[in-house]
Design a protein around this motif. Structure first.
Motif, PDB file in Angstrom:
ATOM      1  N   UNK A 172      45.183   1.542  23.602  1.00 11.89           N
ATOM      2  CA  UNK A 172      44.164   1.719  24.644  1.00 11.89           C
ATOM      3  C   UNK A 172      42.964   2.511  24.124  1.00 11.89           C
ATOM      4  N   UNK A 173      42.693   2.416  22.821  1.00 11.60           N
ATOM      5  CA  UNK A 173      41.634   3.244  22.229  1.00 11.60           C
ATOM      6  C   UNK A 173      40.246   2.903  22.771  1.00 11.60           C
ATOM      7  N   UNK A 174      40.075   1.696  23.265  1.00 12.20           N
ATOM      8  CA  UNK A 174      38.793   1.292  23.853  1.00 12.20           C
ATOM      9  C   UNK A 174      38.919   1.080  25.361  1.00 12.20           C
ATOM     10  N   UNK A 175      39.948   1.660  25.927  1.00 11.84           N
ATOM     11  CA  UNK A 175      40.190   1.491  27.355  1.00 11.84           C
ATOM     12  C   UNK A 175      39.227   2.283  28.216  1.00 11.84           C
ATOM     13  N   UNK A 176      39.361   2.118  29.528  1.00  7.88           N
ATOM     14  CA  UNK A 176      38.511   2.848  30.470  1.00  7.88           C
ATOM     15  C   UNK A 176      38.903   4.325  30.495  1.00  7.88           C
ATOM     16  N   UNK A 177      38.039   5.128  31.081  1.00  9.00           N
ATOM     17  CA  UNK A 177      38.263   6.574  31.127  1.00  9.00           C
ATOM     18  C   UNK A 177      39.066   6.956  32.370  1.00  9.00           C
ATOM     19  N   UNK A 178      40.130   7.702  32.138  1.00  7.36           N
ATOM     20  CA  UNK A 178      40.955   8.194  33.255  1.00  7.36           C
ATOM     21  C   UNK A 178      40.440   9.575  33.648  1.00  7.36           C
ATOM     22  N   UNK A 179      40.084   9.728  34.901  1.00  2.00           N
ATOM     23  CA  UNK A 179      39.492  10.982  35.331  1.00  2.00           C
ATOM     24  C   UNK A 179      40.143  11.582  36.561  1.00  2.00           C
ATOM     25  N   UNK A 180      39.453  12.545  37.125  1.00  5.06           N
ATOM     26  CA  UNK A 180      39.954  13.318  38.271  1.00  5.06           C
ATOM     27  C   UNK A 180      39.319  12.822  39.566  1.00  5.06           C
ATOM     28  N   UNK A 199      29.496   5.272  32.151  1.00  7.96           N
ATOM     29  CA  UNK A 199      28.881   4.433  31.114  1.00  7.96           C
ATOM     30  C   UNK A 199      29.857   3.391  30.577  1.00  7.96           C
ATOM     31  N   UNK A 200      31.074   3.825  30.259  1.00  7.89           N
ATOM     32  CA  UNK A 200      32.041   2.935  29.590  1.00  7.89           C
ATOM     33  C   UNK A 200      33.000   2.237  30.543  1.00  7.89           C
ATOM     34  N   UNK A 201      33.088   2.706  31.751  1.00  8.76           N
ATOM     35  CA  UNK A 201      34.045   2.136  32.701  1.00  8.76           C
ATOM     36  C   UNK A 201      35.128   3.125  33.080  1.00  8.76           C
ATOM     37  N   UNK A 202      35.507   3.123  34.340  1.00 10.40           N
ATOM     38  CA  UNK A 202      36.490   4.076  34.861  1.00 10.40           C
ATOM     39  C   UNK A 202      37.799   3.382  35.205  1.00 10.40           C
ATOM     40  N   UNK A 213      47.379  13.346  34.291  1.00  7.44           N
ATOM     41  CA  UNK A 213      46.398  12.723  33.406  1.00  7.44           C
ATOM     42  C   UNK A 213      47.005  12.478  32.025  1.00  7.44           C
ATOM     43  N   UNK A 214      47.680  13.484  31.505  1.00  8.88           N
ATOM     44  CA  UNK A 214      48.323  13.385  30.194  1.00  8.88           C
ATOM     45  C   UNK A 214      49.354  12.252  30.171  1.00  8.88           C
ATOM     46  N   UNK A 215      50.175  12.179  31.198  1.00 15.75           N
ATOM     47  CA  UNK A 215      51.211  11.140  31.250  1.00 15.75           C
ATOM     48  C   UNK A 215      50.603   9.747  31.355  1.00 15.75           C
ATOM     49  N   UNK A 216      49.493   9.624  32.073  1.00 18.31           N
ATOM     50  CA  UNK A 216      48.835   8.317  32.178  1.00 18.31           C
ATOM     51  C   UNK A 216      48.279   7.863  30.830  1.00 18.31           C
ATOM     52  N   UNK A 217      47.696   8.787  30.082  1.00 19.28           N
ATOM     53  CA  UNK A 217      47.168   8.440  28.761  1.00 19.28           C
ATOM     54  C   UNK A 217      48.306   8.036  27.828  1.00 19.28           C
ATOM     55  N   UNK A 218      49.386   8.791  27.862  1.00 21.24           N
ATOM     56  CA  UNK A 218      50.537   8.454  27.012  1.00 21.24           C
ATOM     57  C   UNK A 218      51.117   7.084  27.359  1.00 21.24           C
ATOM     58  N   UNK A 219      51.005   6.703  28.630  1.00 20.05           N
ATOM     59  CA  UNK A 219      51.531   5.405  29.063  1.00 20.05           C
ATOM     60  C   UNK A 219      50.581   4.251  28.762  1.00 20.05           C
ATOM     61  N   UNK A 220      49.401   4.549  28.182  1.00 25.42           N
ATOM     62  CA  UNK A 220      48.496   3.497  27.762  1.00 25.42           C
ATOM     63  C   UNK A 220      47.517   3.010  28.806  1.00 25.42           C
ATOM     64  N   UNK A 221      47.220   3.836  29.799  1.00 26.26           N
ATOM     65  CA  UNK A 221      46.322   3.403  30.875  1.00 26.26           C
ATOM     66  C   UNK A 221      44.841   3.603  30.561  1.00 26.26           C
ATOM     67  N   UNK A 222      44.525   4.238  29.426  1.00 20.55           N
ATOM     68  CA  UNK A 222      43.125   4.427  29.077  1.00 20.55           C
ATOM     69  C   UNK A 222      42.911   5.666  28.232  1.00 20.55           C
ATOM     70  N   UNK A 223      41.639   6.134  28.219  1.00 20.78           N
ATOM     71  CA  UNK A 223      41.260   7.316  27.451  1.00 20.78           C
ATOM     72  C   UNK A 223      41.005   8.490  28.387  1.00 20.78           C
ATOM     73  N   UNK A 224      41.086   9.706  27.837  1.00 22.41           N
ATOM     74  CA  UNK A 224      40.688  10.881  28.604  1.00 22.41           C
ATOM     75  C   UNK A 224      40.454  12.045  27.647  1.00 22.41           C
ATOM     76  N   UNK A 225      40.059  13.184  28.198  1.00 22.25           N
ATOM     77  CA  UNK A 225      39.900  14.406  27.422  1.00 22.25           C
ATOM     78  C   UNK A 225      41.098  15.308  27.653  1.00 22.25           C
ATOM     79  N   UNK A 226      41.638  15.836  26.554  1.00 17.68           N
ATOM     80  CA  UNK A 226      42.780  16.744  26.603  1.00 17.68           C
ATOM     81  C   UNK A 226      42.521  17.911  25.662  1.00 17.68           C
TER      82      UNK A 226
END
Length: 282
Positions: A172-180, A199-202, A213-226
């Motif tokens: 998911x390196x080019x996936x959408x951004x997972x946010x709050x 800009x890139x998609x949410x 948020x961390x668990x969603x990124x680990x599951x491959x749902x997109x990118x985020x900041x950690x």
């Protein structure tokens, strides 16, 4: 005032409810209520009150609670003296922080604390909300921003900083951004994620907690900041480029109830936290 009465006060302050206090003490809820009412009649003042989160201590109850903690420490010291050759019991420290910090920074460092603090019982209270040290909900707290509560009753100092970076699973390196969700946009990193997402998609799913948020990124749902110390240590994640400005940092602050600072068990926990965050910054 006897020690038995004080145990009921300590249990209510810790549990925040009659049911929780009863569970700690091994009695029923009615017994806790009856003992508290008897205590209040004897003192001529209320010691507990209903608040927004359950049952808390009144101003007088909090003053009494400090004396109850001293009594508990003295009782533990007496018990240690009567148990020749046994391990000295230092007592309990209630340490609170957000789930992400407890799960990914403190838990991996527990072996060090246990090796240097035998006889200490540590309660790790993982809460997204800020527990109140003044109300006795915790003894020590880690906050990811400069504290505003406590005044002169709470000691606070900066432990360090958490540097953030962008992470995703390899697929998911080019996936959408997972946010709050919108109510969390006051967080500096949440605002940065939102700008990148515009800009890139949410991701169509928003969260209100960094652990989720961390668990969603680990599951491959997109990118985020950690925090880099967390993202870089997980083999499921890779750091990805961030092209949307300066990456944020968050301060880590230590808070301790002032009247507890000289207790051995508190000093041991504070020294452990100093080592943990010193290692992170080295």
């Amino acid at each position: 005032m006897n020690w038995d009465d004080m145990q009921f006060l300590l249990a209510v302050a810790q549990a925040g409810s009659l049911k929780g206090a009863a569970r700690q003490l091994g009695v029923d809820k009615t017994t806790v209520s009856r003992r508290l009412r008897a205590m209040e009649r004897g003192l001529g003042q209320a010691v507990v009150e209903v608040n927004g989160t359950g049952l808390g201590l009144t101003t007088f109850g909090r003053s009494l609670h400090r004396h109850a903690e001293v009594m508990r420490d003295e009782m533990q010291a007496v018990n240690a003296l009567t148990q020749a050759g046994s391990e000295v019991q230092l007592g309990t420290v209630r340490l609170t922080s957000v789930p992400l910090v407890i799960n990914h920074i403190l838990l991996p460092a527990l072996i060090d604390m246990q090796a240097t603090s035998r006889g200490l019982q540590l309660e790790l209270i993982s809460e997204a909300r800020d527990l109140s040290l003044l109300r006795g909900e915790a003894d020590v707290a880690l906050r990811l921003a400069r504290p505003t509560e406590g005044g002169q009753s709470v000691l606070a100092r900066k432990l360090g900083e958490l540097e953030y970076a962008a992470y995703a699973s390899p697929r998911a390196m080019n996936g959408s951004w997972i946010g709050y969700e919108p109510r969390m946009q006051y967080l500096s990193h949440a605002e940065v994620i939102a700008k990148a997402a515009a800009i890139d998609g949410a991701c169509p799913v928003l969260v209100n907690d960094a652990e989720t948020l961390f668990q969603m990124v680990c599951a491959g749902h997109g990118r985020t900041l950690l925090p880099r110390i967390i993202g870089a240590s997980d083999a499921r994640l890779v750091e990805v480029p961030f092209a949307h400005g300066t990456l944020p940092k968050r301060e880590v602050w230590l808070m301790v109830r002032k009247e507890l600072r000289d207790l051995e068990r508190i000093r041991l926990v504070v020294a452990w936290l100093d080592r943990v965050f010193s290692d992170l910054s080295s």
